[in-house]
Motif scaffolding. Structure first.
Motif, PDB file in Angstrom:
ATOM      1  N   GLY A 211       0.824  -1.208   0.000  1.00  0.00           N
ATOM      2  CA  GLY A 211       0.000   0.000   0.000  1.00  0.00           C
ATOM      3  C   GLY A 211       0.854   1.252   0.000  1.00  0.00           C
ATOM      4  O   GLY A 211       2.044   1.220   0.321  1.00  0.00           O
ATOM      5  N   GLY A 212       0.217   2.363  -0.363  1.00  0.00           N
ATOM      6  CA  GLY A 212       0.941   3.632  -0.370  1.00  0.00           C
ATOM      7  C   GLY A 212      -0.011   4.799  -0.449  1.00  0.00           C
ATOM      8  O   GLY A 212      -1.209   4.641  -0.689  1.00  0.00           O
ATOM      9  N   CYS A 213       0.527   6.001  -0.252  1.00  0.00           N
ATOM     10  CA  CYS A 213      -0.299   7.206  -0.358  1.00  0.00           C
ATOM     11  C   CYS A 213       0.603   8.422  -0.560  1.00  0.00           C
ATOM     12  O   CYS A 213       1.793   8.403  -0.247  1.00  0.00           O
ATOM     13  N   VAL A 214      -0.020   9.472  -1.093  1.00  0.00           N
ATOM     14  CA  VAL A 214       0.620  10.776  -1.261  1.00  0.00           C
ATOM     15  C   VAL A 214      -0.107  11.753  -0.348  1.00  0.00           C
ATOM     16  O   VAL A 214      -1.337  11.725  -0.255  1.00  0.00           O
ATOM     17  N   SER A 215       0.613  12.601   0.335  1.00  0.00           N
ATOM     18  CA  SER A 215      -0.001  13.530   1.278  1.00  0.00           C
ATOM     19  C   SER A 215      -0.906  14.525   0.554  1.00  0.00           C
ATOM     20  O   SER A 215      -0.713  14.811  -0.632  1.00  0.00           O
ATOM     21  N   PRO A 216      -1.899  15.075   1.244  1.00  0.00           N
ATOM     22  CA  PRO A 216      -2.821  16.018   0.597  1.00  0.00           C
ATOM     23  C   PRO A 216      -2.134  17.220  -0.034  1.00  0.00           C
ATOM     24  O   PRO A 216      -2.614  17.743  -1.047  1.00  0.00           O
ATOM     25  N   ASP A 217      -1.008  17.660   0.538  1.00  0.00           N
ATOM     26  CA  ASP A 217      -0.305  18.807  -0.040  1.00  0.00           C
ATOM     27  C   ASP A 217       0.704  18.389  -1.105  1.00  0.00           C
ATOM     28  O   ASP A 217       1.447  19.225  -1.631  1.00  0.00           O
ATOM     29  N   TYR A 226       4.965  -5.403   4.777  1.00  0.00           N
ATOM     30  CA  TYR A 226       4.396  -6.026   5.965  1.00  0.00           C
ATOM     31  C   TYR A 226       5.183  -5.734   7.241  1.00  0.00           C
ATOM     32  O   TYR A 226       4.702  -6.016   8.343  1.00  0.00           O
ATOM     33  N   ILE A 227       6.366  -5.167   7.116  1.00  0.00           N
ATOM     34  CA  ILE A 227       7.203  -4.966   8.305  1.00  0.00           C
ATOM     35  C   ILE A 227       7.646  -3.523   8.515  1.00  0.00           C
ATOM     36  O   ILE A 227       8.376  -3.238   9.469  1.00  0.00           O
ATOM     37  N   GLY A 228       7.232  -2.617   7.671  1.00  0.00           N
ATOM     38  CA  GLY A 228       7.659  -1.237   7.865  1.00  0.00           C
ATOM     39  C   GLY A 228       7.061  -0.300   6.839  1.00  0.00           C
ATOM     40  O   GLY A 228       6.326  -0.715   5.932  1.00  0.00           O
ATOM     41  N   ILE A 229       7.382   0.988   7.000  1.00  0.00           N
ATOM     42  CA  ILE A 229       6.876   2.023   6.108  1.00  0.00           C
ATOM     43  C   ILE A 229       8.037   2.893   5.643  1.00  0.00           C
ATOM     44  O   ILE A 229       8.857   3.346   6.450  1.00  0.00           O
ATOM     45  N   TYR A 230       8.094   3.132   4.344  1.00  0.00           N
ATOM     46  CA  TYR A 230       9.112   3.993   3.733  1.00  0.00           C
ATOM     47  C   TYR A 230       8.529   5.390   3.524  1.00  0.00           C
ATOM     48  O   TYR A 230       7.344   5.541   3.217  1.00  0.00           O
ATOM     49  N   TYR A 231       9.405   6.383   3.646  1.00  0.00           N
ATOM     50  CA  TYR A 231       8.958   7.785   3.604  1.00  0.00           C
ATOM     51  C   TYR A 231       9.886   8.604   2.715  1.00  0.00           C
ATOM     52  O   TYR A 231      11.117   8.482   2.782  1.00  0.00           O
ATOM     53  N   TRP A 232       9.256   9.455   1.890  1.00  0.00           N
ATOM     54  CA  TRP A 232       9.998  10.423   1.075  1.00  0.00           C
ATOM     55  C   TRP A 232       9.361  11.803   1.238  1.00  0.00           C
ATOM     56  O   TRP A 232       8.138  11.943   1.197  1.00  0.00           O
ATOM     57  N   LYS A 233      10.192  12.809   1.393  1.00  0.00           N
ATOM     58  CA  LYS A 233       9.767  14.207   1.322  1.00  0.00           C
ATOM     59  C   LYS A 233      10.175  14.710  -0.043  1.00  0.00           C
ATOM     60  O   LYS A 233      11.365  14.771  -0.382  1.00  0.00           O
ATOM     61  N   ARG A 234       9.183  15.071  -0.859  1.00  0.00           N
ATOM     62  CA  ARG A 234       9.484  15.484  -2.226  1.00  0.00           C
ATOM     63  C   ARG A 234      10.162  16.843  -2.262  1.00  0.00           C
ATOM     64  O   ARG A 234       9.795  17.760  -1.524  1.00  0.00           O
ATOM     65  N   LYS A 235      11.126  16.975  -3.148  1.00  0.00           N
ATOM     66  CA  LYS A 235      11.786  18.254  -3.367  1.00  0.00           C
ATOM     67  C   LYS A 235      10.971  19.083  -4.350  1.00  0.00           C
ATOM     68  O   LYS A 235      10.138  18.555  -5.081  1.00  0.00           O
ATOM     69  N   ALA A 236      11.220  20.369  -4.377  1.00  0.00           N
ATOM     70  CA  ALA A 236      10.475  21.255  -5.277  1.00  0.00           C
ATOM     71  C   ALA A 236      10.649  20.797  -6.719  1.00  0.00           C
ATOM     72  O   ALA A 236      11.782  20.584  -7.188  1.00  0.00           O
ATOM     73  N   GLY A 237       9.533  20.613  -7.420  1.00  0.00           N
ATOM     74  CA  GLY A 237       9.576  20.224  -8.817  1.00  0.00           C
ATOM     75  C   GLY A 237       9.892  18.768  -9.077  1.00  0.00           C
ATOM     76  O   GLY A 237      10.016  18.364 -10.238  1.00  0.00           O
ATOM     77  N   GLU A 238      10.002  17.974  -8.038  1.00  0.00           N
ATOM     78  CA  GLU A 238      10.380  16.574  -8.179  1.00  0.00           C
ATOM     79  C   GLU A 238       9.147  15.710  -8.436  1.00  0.00           C
ATOM     80  O   GLU A 238       8.150  15.811  -7.732  1.00  0.00           O
ATOM     81  N   VAL A 251       9.682   5.590   8.925  1.00  0.00           N
ATOM     82  CA  VAL A 251       8.800   6.207   9.910  1.00  0.00           C
ATOM     83  C   VAL A 251       8.224   5.087  10.767  1.00  0.00           C
ATOM     84  O   VAL A 251       8.278   3.917  10.409  1.00  0.00           O
ATOM     85  N   PRO A 252       7.662   5.424  11.933  1.00  0.00           N
ATOM     86  CA  PRO A 252       7.192   4.376  12.845  1.00  0.00           C
ATOM     87  C   PRO A 252       6.129   3.478  12.225  1.00  0.00           C
ATOM     88  O   PRO A 252       5.364   3.882  11.343  1.00  0.00           O
ATOM     89  N   TYR A 253       6.085   2.269  12.742  1.00  0.00           N
ATOM     90  CA  TYR A 253       5.156   1.264  12.238  1.00  0.00           C
ATOM     91  C   TYR A 253       4.800   0.334  13.394  1.00  0.00           C
ATOM     92  O   TYR A 253       5.638   0.016  14.229  1.00  0.00           O
ATOM     93  N   LYS A 254       3.556  -0.078  13.419  1.00  0.00           N
ATOM     94  CA  LYS A 254       3.084  -1.068  14.384  1.00  0.00           C
ATOM     95  C   LYS A 254       2.833  -2.365  13.632  1.00  0.00           C
ATOM     96  O   LYS A 254       2.039  -2.387  12.687  1.00  0.00           O
ATOM     97  N   LEU A 255       3.513  -3.440  14.035  1.00  0.00           N
ATOM     98  CA  LEU A 255       3.355  -4.703  13.335  1.00  0.00           C
ATOM     99  C   LEU A 255       1.901  -5.161  13.421  1.00  0.00           C
ATOM    100  O   LEU A 255       1.306  -5.211  14.486  1.00  0.00           O
ATOM    101  N   GLU A 256       1.336  -5.485  12.252  1.00  0.00           N
ATOM    102  CA  GLU A 256      -0.060  -5.883  12.139  1.00  0.00           C
ATOM    103  C   GLU A 256      -0.141  -7.303  11.583  1.00  0.00           C
ATOM    104  O   GLU A 256       0.815  -7.795  10.996  1.00  0.00           O
TER     105      GLU A 256
END
Length: 291
Positions: A211-217, A226-238, A251-256
């Motif tokens: 699964g994944g998502c893009v922030s509202p902004d 199944y074991i963690g979450i990856y995070y990217w902060k987009r750069k301007a124009g990227e 970023v933090p994750y709770k094993l489910e």
């Protein structure tokens, strides 16, 4: 396991999991996708990957409560795996449903459905009649896929394969997202995160992308396995593909039990995760607040 990197190493700007409670709607036993409603702040669209009730979405609140049910008229629920909500220039929003799972690599085509995000009413059951549909295939055969990312500005759709050691990124340009049509998604690139470090099957399965998502902004991206979450902060124009070529932070994750869904809140103040329930135990909603 060396991936994802430990969020306690100082990279994370999110708090640890807050257990918000158990989902009230007991029909949500295969919760594969979640996305924050814009028309109903504090509410979330949720889907099962398959559903004996038919092609249904469910609306729950931020504590997992609520039993609102929505039937997508004219849709088929083969294997719904992810959801996204995208804001529009006129202040409305659109809900996207990705029928992209393919466990046996034999689906003749994959489907994206979409409809207008709508205000919650007192009705417990609603039939959605203005549902649009795009069918697509891949340029390189069949793939099991569970991750939908949509650029909040360009409206380009990105989909990530689930099982390969190097997952594959595909794109459907916004110009091709036309109701009632068929298209071929573009292969963009292989991805270098969530790569298992051994051929052991259980370890490889832990690194499946679910699964994944893009922030509202439009500035942040979350992708989970199944074991963690990856995070990217987009750069301007990227672009999204450009961001995903950079090394992810954790970023933090709770094993489910079988964690598949992840969504930012409607205002980007944190993210939520949800799980399927393979043993039919109650499904919890977890929240990770931005520091």
């Amino acid at each position: 396991m060396p991936e994802p990197t430990d969020p306690k190493a100082g990279e994370s700007s999110y708090n640890d999991a807050l257990d918000l409670g158990i989902l009230e709607n007991t029909r949500l036993t295969e919760s594969s996708g979640i996305a924050a409603s814009r028309e109903n702040p504090g509410y979330f669209w949720v889907t099962n990957d398959s559903d004996p009730q038919g092609p249904m979405l469910y609306l729950i609140d931020s504590l997992g409560k609520g039993k609102k049910e929505y039937l997508l008229s004219g849709a088929t629920q083969r294997d719904w795996e992810d959801l996204a909500v995208v804001g529009e220039a006129n202040g409305s929003a659109t809900v996207y449903v990705a029928d992209i799972g393919d466990n046996f690599l034999n689906n003749p085509n994959y489907v994206i459905y979409w409809f207008k995000d709508l205000k919650i009413t007192s009705n417990s059951y609603t039939v959605l009649t203005d549902v649009k549909k795009l069918s697509f295939t891949l340029p390189d055969g069949f793939r099991d896929m569970e991750t939908l990312l949509i650029d909040q500005k360009t409206k380009d759709i990105f989909i990530i394969s689930k099982r390969e050691n190097n997952k594959r990124l595909y794109k459907i340009p916004a110009s091709q997202v036309v109701n009632g049509t068929n298209t071929i998604a573009e292969y963009v690139q292989d991805l270098s995160f969530s790569v298992p470090f051994t051929n052991d099957l259980k370890i490889q399965q832990a690194y499946y992308i679910t699964g994944g998502c893009v922030s509202p902004d439009n500035t942040e991206i979350l992708i989970r396995n199944y074991i963690g979450i990856y995070y990217w902060k987009r750069k301007a124009g990227e672009s999204i593909p450009e961001a995903l070529l950079r090394t992810a932070k954790a970023v933090p994750y709770k094993l489910e039990p079988q964690g598949e869904g992840v969504s930012y809140s409607h205002n980007g103040s944190g993210y939520y995760t949800i799980s399927e329930s393979p043993d039919l135990s109650p499904t919890h909603l977890y929240y990770f607040k931005k520091k």
